[in-house]
Design a protein around this motif. Structure first.
Motif, short mmCIF file in Angstrom:
data_model
loop_
_atom_site.label_atom_id
_atom_site.label_comp_id
_atom_site.label_asym_id
_atom_site.label_seq_id
_atom_site.Cartn_x
_atom_site.Cartn_y
_atom_site.Cartn_z
N LEU A 1 0.82 -1.33 -0.14
CA LEU A 1 -0.10 -0.10 0.03
C LEU A 1 0.75 1.21 -0.07
N LYS B 1 -6.47 -2.91 5.38
CA LYS B 1 -6.87 -1.99 4.94
C LYS B 1 -7.47 -2.55 3.53
N TYR B 2 -7.71 -3.61 3.55
CA TYR B 2 -7.93 -4.38 2.18
C TYR B 2 -9.66 -4.49 2.01
N GLY B 3 -10.34 -4.46 2.88
CA GLY B 3 -11.88 -5.01 2.91
C GLY B 3 -11.85 -6.44 2.38
N ASN B 4 -12.94 -6.32 1.63
CA ASN B 4 -13.03 -7.87 1.24
C ASN B 4 -11.95 -8.44 0.21
#
Lengths: 414, 414, 414
Positions: free
Chosen positions: C262, C326-329
């Motif tokens: 990131l 911080k990647y969510g799904n």
């Protein structure tokens, strides 16, 4: 970097895919196109390819940083995000630098090129920000902010940096293979130029117009190049340097209004005019400027990016004065400062847009010349290492060269 | 030009993006692929690259106009619209001309090439309109209407234009670098061919089949090329001209049915047969035709486009006789004249489709030969400037050449 | 082959179009990139281009078959289906083989290269299946399973195959044009590498991260290459072989975690380290390995794919230990063995994922070395035809060469 992936992947991927293939084409132009186009000098092939790569890379990194500092996100959060659009803008900044590099080709040391890059990028970004964000001009393919800026910066730099040895150097010239290698660059530039002019155009109808107009304008400049270059040659022969360069003039000349023009004949005509002007520039103007003013322009950047850039800027004034009203909602994307149903009452009328386009062109020309002059004067200062007189237009001082290098490239000058 | 932008941009962009990357690949084939493939002649590199560019550009412009006059829109409104699909069709027309150019390479003046282009495009467009719109054949990659037409037009033209000097000219031959430059063209053709064959296929399943079958067929022809070219060489060595060309025969041979075939083994086989036929053509047939009939074929177009085009046409007859019924609704796109649930009762049965495919092949072969013969006879007329005997296969009469040109390329013939 | 077309074409075309342009970029890397990068040897250009093409094609076909036999579809139905994803995997397998080919360049007969291909593909596919399907590692751009495997397989093979004649052969070296031709390959690899690393990443946010991180890492390795290669040269000159190769090290080094990282600074740093290590490898390690252990590495694969591959593997251990959440799904796609809300309770924790990444790297290194050693010992057996001592690094024994070949390429060695 993009975070989270909560949206449905398939829906999301459209904008990415849409831009990505145009980004990759732009990448091909920057690294293959400019790189190989500059290999036409018979003794400077290693430098052309390597330093093109190095300057492009430094430009990308430096542009990401400079543009990041200018972004709203940085102002609000103290850091900036990078997206695919950032990389696309960074490639555009690289184009500015590589255009200027073309003027100086063979006359700078690697360090001088790097210093030029470090100076030129922030100036170009500031000027771009003024004319795009403040004057709200339309410049789809960046012919004003990229091509015109890069060309006149480079020319001004070259004039400030002028030395008698540049005028008739024994090493300046091509061999049969180097002219063919240069065509790799030229043809890839020709192929990918529609993507360059269309990459930032939205919505879809503007993007499609940008592609179509660019192809047709390139057709015009290519036909003009062959016609005119034969006509002005004393033996009625074609000249490869002209063919490799002037065929591309249509891509520059249509750039600013590529997403606006609705009549293909107009694009064809713009391309034809640009091709004609470019060939005449190579044949008469460039030698004149070198001999009369010592303004040496190795790649003939003035003929490929300079004058076609001016044509682009002027055409953007003329086109906007006569808006045809067939754009529907997409007009808001083309001219986002103009008063329309979409933009609301706060905007200005089309006449003002035309004036803004003209002012932008003037700002870009003036700013690039001033910045280029200062850069050229700075880079000739004595404490900066200069290229040896004998080794202008040559790889020998900066690259390990194979055993055939001297034999192959040091033959009698043309 | 596309007008108005009332639709949501994101929705709209799918078809554009879908076609655009395949259009760009086609562009790479036309300008880089054909251009560099023809640089193998050691003294004709400038001409190959420049005239390929010039003819492609004239073809694009001329095809846009000719196709425009044939469009429904022109009949109804007295003017025609240009879309991305128009540019794609224009590139296809350019392919026809460049294939014919390959037969005549080194034997025409620039003006003769241009006259050939001006004649060939309208004939090819009319024949295409007859077999596609009237006979409703499926020819996904244009192997019948483009490759077969271009090849036999060029061959007939070459026979009508035959001259003894063409048979064993001292300038016909390659050097080490020119053979490597030619591979730039060959490999890019190899890479982009799937896009060429798939670009006009709809819906998505047909497009994906076209890509897969083309890759697999190219794999087949490439393996066959290496196997057979070594086997027929008296020293068991590979030959670069064969490798640069016959490896591509699979792309032509699968072209017509690329969007139909469901069994990969079939594509592999078609490719293998085409590669084999092509290599044997280079080794035995082309020299025989030259010596026996004076039919000179500089690039061996008969082996890359002619015979593989015939294979494509014949395979399209065989495949349609045995439809496998696994296509769902997409059958209506593949064979839009055939009676199906989608097309309604008015269509014909599969057997008739097969006959149509055969008739189309015959029409194309006959029309291309007649038109090619007339063109060849016309272009040898005395009032048209001809190439000097000494300067066949040479840049010297039409291009400014660097000082190393004669030394580099005028060595003893092979 | 995809059957039926019942879905709406437009909806369907998104995933195809999304992958297709990245597939084509990968194709450019395999055929143009690897092919031209290997033309730097002055006498081996025909072999480099032709055998690269042949091995790639055999790899694609053989990989389709081997992977087909391993597929669930084959287990259930006794036959296997081919889709665009299959072709993409096949290109990845070709990359493994071509990396190993780079180590052996100029030292094998065509048949020996083919035998190597036939052996290497199934081993690589099995190892890939173990570490991806069983250990569930993330290796976005295949730096572990493709680059590291290919490099150490080739190096082990070369060591087992070592012969004194390889160490200082008069034909090993470049000429001015061959170094420039090699840059065609190098620059296209540079341009297309983001697509290679991103092609299999899902969903969109992972794909975009993969593109961005790869570009930035390549920027890092390119800057490092110029800095370090000048610093370690005794004349402070740049070296083209280093520039053509080490600039690419960042693409390998970021490959495994390209879809995860990131922070752009991390990618820049990884690229910079990889570039530095790579240049030092070319300057000191490769000559040392050749002189001390007889381990000859024609293209310096250890410096471009080997060590950067190890850096990629190790970085994938470090990155996963510290997941930023911080990647969510999309985390479920990145680490599909890890216990998350999406994956359910059955998965393992991040620490275990890190250990898996490390174990995978060790498995790949060990398996490739063992398989490479066995292949090298086998291929030097007496009943297999070997290259003549004089004709190492030369086209002459296997290709028809033009008349200028000996003069051009047989000059005194550097």
């Amino acid at each position: 970097m993009p975070e989270k992936g909560e949206n449905n992947a398939e829906e999301d991927s459209i904008p990415f895919t849409k831009i990505y293939s145009m980004y990759q084409d732009t990448h091909v132009m920057i690294f293959i196109g400019f790189g190989f186009l500059m290999t036409f000098l018979r003794r400077y092939g290693f430098s052309a390819l390597s330093l093109n790569l190095l300057l492009a890379v430094i430009s990308i990194e430096w542009s990401l940083i400079v543009r990041g500092f200018f972004s709203d996100h940085f102002r609000d959060h103290g850091k900036f995000a990078i997206k695919l659009e950032s990389l696309l803008s960074a490639d555009f900044s690289a184009a500015v630098v590589l255009i200027s590099m073309g003027v100086m080709l063979g006359k700078f040391t690697p360090m001088q090129y790097i210093l030029m890059t470090v100076i030129e990028i922030p100036v170009a970004v500031v000027i771009e920000w003024i004319v795009i964000s403040k004057l709200k001009i339309n410049d789809a393919g960046g012919s004003i902010i990229l091509h015109t800026f890069g060309a006149y910066f480079g020319l001004a730099c070259s004039w400030a940096f002028r030395k008698p040895i540049q005028r008739t150097h024994k090493h300046e010239g091509s061999i049969y293979h180097s002219d063919q290698l240069a065509m790799i660059g030229s043809i890839f530039l020709w192929i990918c130029w529609p993507s360059f002019n269309a990459a930032t155009s939205d919505p879809q109808d503007g993007r499609e117009r940008a592609v179509l107009n660019t192809v047709i304008s390139l057709v015009g400049s290519t036909i003009a190049t062959f016609l005119v270059s034969q006509a002005v040659d004393h033996q009625r022969k074609f000249d490869m340097v002209t063919i490799a360069n002037s065929t591309l003039a249509g891509g520059v000349a249509i750039g600013t209004v590529a997403n606006v023009v609705l009549t293909p004949v107009f694009s064809l005509l713009i391309g034809f005019i640009a091709g004609t002007v470019s060939v005449i520039g190579y044949k008469f103007l460039t030698p004149y400027l070198t001999n009369r003013f010592g303004l040496h322009d190795t790649c003939g950047v003035h003929n490929l990016h300079g004058m076609p850039g001016l044509i682009a800027g002027i055409s953007s004034v003329l086109v906007v004065v006569n808006p045809e009203g067939k754009y529907g909602n997409s007009i808001a994307e083309l001219y986002d400062g103009v008063r329309t149903t979409m933009n609301g009452e706060s905007g200005f009328v089309y006449g003002v847009q035309a004036i803004h386009q003209l002012i932008a062109l003037l700002i870009v020309v003036c700013a690039s010349i001033v910045a280029g002059l200062l850069t050229g004067f700075f880079l000739r200062l004595r404490f900066i290492r200069q290229i040896r007189d004998d080794e202008h237009f040559s790889d020998a001082d900066f690259f390990e060269t194979p055993h055939d290098f001297e034999i192959l490239t040091n033959g009698k000058s043309e």
